[in-house]
Design an enzyme around this catalytic site. Structure first.
Site, short mmCIF file in Angstrom:
data_model
loop_
_atom_site.label_atom_id
_atom_site.label_comp_id
_atom_site.label_asym_id
_atom_site.label_seq_id
_atom_site.Cartn_x
_atom_site.Cartn_y
_atom_site.Cartn_z
N GLU A 39 -6.74 -5.87 -2.40
CA GLU A 39 -6.34 -4.39 -1.65
C GLU A 39 -5.07 -3.96 -2.37
O GLU A 39 -5.20 -3.88 -3.60
CB GLU A 39 -6.25 -4.40 -0.20
CG GLU A 39 -6.35 -2.98 0.17
CD GLU A 39 -6.13 -3.10 1.74
OE1 GLU A 39 -6.33 -2.01 2.58
OE2 GLU A 39 -5.69 -4.04 2.46
N GLU A 70 0.97 -1.10 -0.11
CA GLU A 70 -0.16 -0.10 0.10
C GLU A 70 0.84 1.20 -0.06
O GLU A 70 1.24 1.77 1.06
CB GLU A 70 -0.84 -0.04 1.29
CG GLU A 70 -1.92 -1.25 1.58
CD GLU A 70 -2.53 -1.52 2.54
OE1 GLU A 70 -2.75 -0.22 3.28
OE2 GLU A 70 -2.89 -2.59 2.98
N ASP A 80 -6.92 -11.45 5.26
CA ASP A 80 -6.26 -10.36 5.35
C ASP A 80 -4.86 -10.59 5.87
O ASP A 80 -4.49 -11.64 6.45
CB ASP A 80 -7.02 -9.42 6.44
CG ASP A 80 -6.60 -7.98 6.34
OD1 ASP A 80 -5.65 -7.47 5.54
OD2 ASP A 80 -7.41 -7.12 6.90
N GLU A 136 -8.93 3.55 3.97
CA GLU A 136 -8.80 3.48 5.35
C GLU A 136 -7.71 3.84 5.94
O GLU A 136 -7.61 4.25 7.16
CB GLU A 136 -8.58 1.79 5.44
CG GLU A 136 -7.26 1.27 4.87
CD GLU A 136 -7.01 -0.16 4.98
OE1 GLU A 136 -5.71 -0.47 5.46
OE2 GLU A 136 -8.10 -0.95 4.99
#
Length: 651
Positions: free
Chosen positions: A450, A166, A401, A456
């Protein structure tokens, strides 16, 4: 058009000895604009040109295994082919059908290795095939990308192979990407004389993921996480690799390695409709007609912080019934039960305030599907037992996750989960994940990923990085690899100076319409509504749009786009309605929507646009209704950090 040369360039040196022999080959894209030149000698080198201009300078590719080292190479024979076909995705991310048209050159070497090259009108790709028997290992793969100093990159800098991937995209000159501290995950975007090149991979199965690193001399080279030896779990979800083997991957018998892709985009908007990662991925086998894309209300971002109710909000049965009621009212297909519904170390241990039997019955009666969050470590240890329990509850999907790796062992975990979930007709949404790399075609129940710096982050990142500029940057890069679970839908919105992170009542940066437009611009067949149902109930005009907008598309037309600046996209839904999304960075701007994509006739356009005071109060917006036809030119006026959304229906 395809030309193939296989001539010998031999000469006698002054000593009278024979010099090395070079073999040269040329491959063109079907439209003739892209030229790929390959030279085989002691090493394999390639260049890529577009419209007569060299985009990638001479660079090497190669492969080392326990069977044979990298070179010297000698082509035994070649095979060429042209393919033109239509692909029909089970899950329509951009298009109902994809034109798959390419020319292929296959180089068969004398050492049982084969190198396949493909040239498309919008990119090139290559992969290795190894015809082996028994056990062997891939010890190294060379994949270099050579540029000029004046070229630049949007480069997702990483700290190490243990990562959620990310990342923000650092806009760097190629000369700034040095050998040390220049590790990057994929995809990465490069600008060469105004043409954009995006590097990524696909058909990633039973192998380690590819990363990039600086190699000096304006060259970027591939690097890989080697096969783990010792792993240590440091928490309920984090497993770190402490030592690794001296090879990338274990293999057994014949193998196909992943495709290495270089997308070619003369215009920035071309990146947003490129489907090469899907086209080159392994096709699915079996019946996946049961896969049901859709929207879902999500609990984690809003911290279950519902209010105006007569029960204590939290991870409990009453709160999730509230979510299910909301989903049923607005026709949302799913509700996600995120972290907290179970023990994080065992998915078989349900939280004491959660009555899963009752919630399963309640959701089924309301025709709403449940998607359960799953800590990957717990799922890995109890995969069949957990999924069997979920199946008994009628669960429709899982959100897996915190994997944070893509070595071969972890890549195989992804496939193992995809198979096990498919056997029980469950969707899979991978979070804490590496980029999409074709698994969504091979297993269409893998519906989203993701691996993106998403909404988030606005809960806790004080750096103000989750900004409108980022929001109009990553679609050209990360989203080009496949669906991106950014999780949009904030109803509390603020301009930069008024924005602050807040864990239990978070807000987004940019305007309300910036958020609404994401449902058209961003691609995720399992699309989240991230905010609090209580907030959505208070926004009936926004819910008119969010209730109607689909998550899969028959047609995608990007009218205007510029990396880091703006995007204007029109998409056709399967029912014939059109949706439009416009987004801008912190610069207010007006674009023009050309409605010539519409069939003849008269249409009603419902628009949601930034209000006149949206530069001060980001929640200011206005809903309008106008009549248009295919000759209309509609101004798309966006405030700073703004957006514009529309639904077009035939009268």
């Amino acid at each position: 058009m395809m030309k193939l040369k296989g001539w010998l360039l031999a000469w006698i040196a002054s000593t009278g000895s024979m010099a090395a022999v070079a073999q040269e080959y040329t491959l063109h894209s079907p439209d003739g604009k892209t030229e790929l030149r390959i030279t085989v000698k002691d090493s394999i080198r390639y260049t890529v040109s577009f419209n007569g201009k060299m985009l990638l300078q001479p660079a090497t590719v190669g492969l080392s295994t326990s069977l044979a080292q990298d070179g010297p190479w000698k082509v035994a024979n070649t095979k060429t082919s042209t393919v033109s076909q239509l692909l029909h995705p089970v899950v329509q991310q951009k298009f109902a059908s994809i034109e798959d048209h390419y020319d292929q050159l296959q180089l068969n070497f004398k050492n049982r290795f084969t190198l396949q090259w493909r040239a498309y009108n919008n990119g090139i790709a290559w992969r290795w095939l190894v015809n082996a028997k028994g056990a062997w290992q891939v010890t190294n793969e060379t994949a270099n990308f050579s540029f000029q100093p004046k070229d630049s990159a949007w480069y997702p800098v990483e700290d190490g192979f243990f990562s959620h991937n990310e990342r923000l995209y650092h806009h760097l000159a190629i000369s700034q990407i040095k050998e040390k501290q220049s590790l990057a995950s994929l995809p990465a975007l490069f600008s060469v004389d105004g043409v954009k090149l995006l590097v990524t991979e696909t058909a990633l199965l039973n192998h380690a993921g590819m990363w990039l690193n600086g190699a000096g001399d304006n060259t970027i080279h591939a690097v890989f996480p080697n096969y783990p030896i010792k792993k240590v779990a440091t928490s309920d979800r984090d497993e770190h690799v402490e030592t690794r083997e001296n090879f990338i991957a274990k293999k057994e018998g014949p193998a196909e390695l992943p495709w290495r892709i270089v997308m070619i985009a003369p215009e920035d908007k071309d990146l947003l409709v490129n489907e090469l990662p899907y086209q080159l991925a392994a096709p699915s086998a079996g019946d996946y007609s049961w896969v049901k894309p859709g929207k879902t209300i999500w609990d984690w971002w809003n911290n279950n912080n519902v209010y105006g109710v007569d029960f204590r909000a939290g991870v409990n049965t009453a709160t999730y019934k509230y979510y299910i009621d909301f989903a049923a009212k607005y026709g949302l297909e799913y509700v996600v039960f995120d972290e907290g519904w179970s023990d994080t170390r065992s998915l078989l241990k349900v939280a004491p305030e959660m009555d899963m039997e009752e919630l399963s019955r309640y959701a089924a009666a309301k025709k709403v599907g449940i998607v359960l969050w799953a800590n990957w470590l717990a799922l890995d240890q109890e995969l069949d037992a957990s999924l069997n329990l979920f199946a008994r509850w009628g669960v429709k999907g899982i959100k897996v996750d915190f994997m944070q790796r893509d070595d071969q062992q972890m890549v195989n975990f992804y496939e193992r989960v995809a198979k096990a979930a498919a056997a029980r007709k469950m969707l899979v949404d991978f979070h804490g994940a590496h980029k999409p790399a074709g698994l969504q075609r091979t297993y269409p129940n893998v519906i989203s990923f993701e691996g993106v710096y998403g909404l988030e982050q606005s809960k806790g990142d004080e750096s103000k990085s989750i900004s409108p500029e980022h929001n109009v940057t990553f679609p050209f890069i990360r989203m080009a690899a496949g669906p991106a679970d950014y999780t949009p839908g904030a109803m509390l919105n603020a301009q930069k100076d008024d924005w602050a992170p807040h864990w239990t009542n978070p807000m987004s940066m940019g305007t309300r319409c910036h958020q609404l437009a994401m449902y058209v611009v961003y691609e995720s067949p399992l699309q989240m509504l991230a905010d609090n149902p209580t907030h959505y109930y208070k926004e009936p005009e926004c819910m008119q749009f969010l209730q109607a907008v689909p998550t899969v598309w028959d047609t995608t037309i990007v009218q205007q786009a510029s990396v880091g600046n703006y995007i204007l996209t029109a998409r056709k839904a399967t029912n014939g309605d059109w949706y439009v999304g416009g987004m801008t960075n912190f610069t207010a701007r007006t674009l023009t929507l050309d409605c010539s994509f519409l069939p003849a006739g008269t249409y009603t356009m419902h628009t949601w646009k930034d209000g006149i005071n949206a530069d001060r109060n980001a929640q200011d917006y206005k809903m309008e209704e106008i009549t248009i036809d295919r000759n209309s030119k509609v101004p798309v006026v966006m405030s700073m950090g703004g957006g514009w959304a529309a639904r077009i229906v035939r009268k």
